[in-house]
Design a protein around this motif. Sequence first.
Motif, PDB file in Angstrom:
ATOM      1  N   VAL A 190       0.682  -1.307  -0.019  1.00  0.00           N
ATOM      2  CA  VAL A 190       0.082  -0.057   0.030  1.00  0.00           C
ATOM      3  C   VAL A 190       0.987   1.151  -0.007  1.00  0.00           C
ATOM      4  N   LEU A 191       1.887   1.388   0.856  1.00  0.00           N
ATOM      5  CA  LEU A 191       2.776   2.578   1.038  1.00  0.00           C
ATOM      6  C   LEU A 191       3.684   2.642  -0.498  1.00  0.00           C
ATOM      7  N   GLU A 192       4.053   1.648  -0.873  1.00  0.00           N
ATOM      8  CA  GLU A 192       5.143   1.766  -1.925  1.00  0.00           C
ATOM      9  C   GLU A 192       4.973   2.786  -3.134  1.00  0.00           C
ATOM     10  N   CYS A 193       3.727   3.175  -3.440  1.00  0.00           N
ATOM     11  CA  CYS A 193       3.456   3.941  -4.701  1.00  0.00           C
ATOM     12  C   CYS A 193       3.147   5.154  -3.865  1.00  0.00           C
ATOM     13  N   GLY A 194       3.471   5.779  -2.984  1.00  0.00           N
ATOM     14  CA  GLY A 194       3.248   7.133  -2.376  1.00  0.00           C
ATOM     15  C   GLY A 194       1.818   7.499  -2.356  1.00  0.00           C
ATOM     16  N   ALA A 195       1.937   8.381  -2.991  1.00  0.00           N
ATOM     17  CA  ALA A 195       0.295   9.350  -3.030  1.00  0.00           C
ATOM     18  C   ALA A 195      -0.740   8.496  -3.679  1.00  0.00           C
TER      19      ALA A 195
END
Length: 573
Positions: A190-195
């Motif tokens: 979930v976090l890996e692609c930033g915004a």
Amino acid sequence: MTRPLRIGNASGFYGDRRAAVREMLDGGPLDVLTGDYLAELTMLILGRDRSADPSRGYARTFLAQMEECLGLAAERGVRIVVNAGGLNPAGLAGALRDLAARLGLGTAVASVEGDDLLSRAGELGLGTPLTANAYLGAFGIAECLRAGADVVVTGRVTDASLVVGPAIAHFGWGRDDLDPLAGAVVAGHVLECGAQATGGNLSAFDEHPLEQLLHPGFPLAELSADGSCVITKHPGTGGVVDRDTVTAQLLYEIGGPRYAGPDVVARFDTITLTDDGADRVRISGVRGELPPPTTKVCLNSLGGHRNEVTFVLTGDRIEAKARFARAQFEAALTTRPAELVWSTVGVQRPDADTEASASVLLRCTALDPSADVVGRAFSGAAVEMALASYPGFHLTAPPGNGSPFGVYTAAYVPQDAVPHVAVLPDGSRVDIEPPTVMRALEEVPPGQSAPAHPGGQGSTVPGPTRRAPLGAVARARSGDKGGTANIGFWARTDPAAAWLAAVLTPARVRELLPEAADLPVTVHPLPNLRAVNVVIDGLLGRGVAASARFDPQGKAVGEWLRGRTLDIPEELL
């Protein structure tokens, strides 16, 4: 440690918002800040950098961010874990030590290496690529953090490892803690692609105030010892975190319900999402399985050279003008490139009120092993047509030389064939052993994903139907893995989700997406997310760097399909 670990993200790709590191450090409390800089295409770019200068091969923008923020991270007590080392993690680690010394900081820098298999490519049956990098897991990162590292830079690790590694170090997980490891993998995904997890690229963007999405904050996860987490963002930052944004990112660039990594296989069909307050979504219930005996290798090779010319066709008789331009241009080519791909952008609009809206773009993309074949001789042939072609002739750009392009392929090698080394802050090297117990990866057959939503897999909605866009009941997020595109569709209600699972068969996908008529299509139901994930092999050709497709990474395929019409039960509308 049992308290939640607060892990934030400040980069989703090489070129992401430079100010995000400072924004995340200033925005609120964090324990760890991560950054993902490596896409498949990035490895090719870094490979060409390294070929030109062996001291390069890492993401230099990260070094510039640390020039500004390394002291701030130390002041805040935030540890930093990034894969910005690319093809040269040792080089980046050395540059960071030099930077810290120049700034008068006692920052302890560690690195993880072993992923670069280029020197052994022939031995491992990988051919003669420009780059060959295995996806390492998270235990090397954890070893560095346990040794006191303030900053850990890696080469090619799995994207989620940037989150899993700090969690291993914080909670003391071992290799048999499969469920917690899998939960951390999901948080990392979930976090890996930033915004993209906080409102970026969201199908439902128009359901939120425009001002709210102009400058979305970056996401963070409050990760617990059991692997569950809450996805949120710093208070007062832009964007939004809700089940839509989290589901969209969960479905991004995945395949079937088994999400494989070198440390654990995370079952995406066991994820449970619940609301946890404003801008807070809880992820729980993730089950983990034994990792496979092989790990993926990212291979990039030089595929040749490419060039492109774009003709502008205006007014009426668009199809006739296109036939004229194609025939004339191809006849003028002294040497025909190995691949010549024609495509059009736009459609004829009678009585258009602006010249731009009355125009259609006709693109010709050429690919060939020879730079000369697709160089000035190619683009110059189009320019020479200027006074001798269809009425209204003009091009979108002047002639240019061809440029090299790369081809991405994935390979797999045994985990025990890949060295995994943690280089600690004191310079000592620790070998990270691969898992001792592994299991061959198997696909989850359609219909066996669990738990099922109410109504059951394949249920239909009775009553009258109405022709409407698929987007009236479905949100979407699409992406790429090499030449494969995936499109995740999800619904807001259980009946709509059941209808989606019943209707979006491979045959229906091919009907809605004619480009896929002759391609392998797999549809994976994920009823726990009210979703289906569609995987289309070969839609993107040989990958982004070699693709002549208008949308080479498949980023907008989902939005295209949401605009396609079909018969939808009125009850769902």
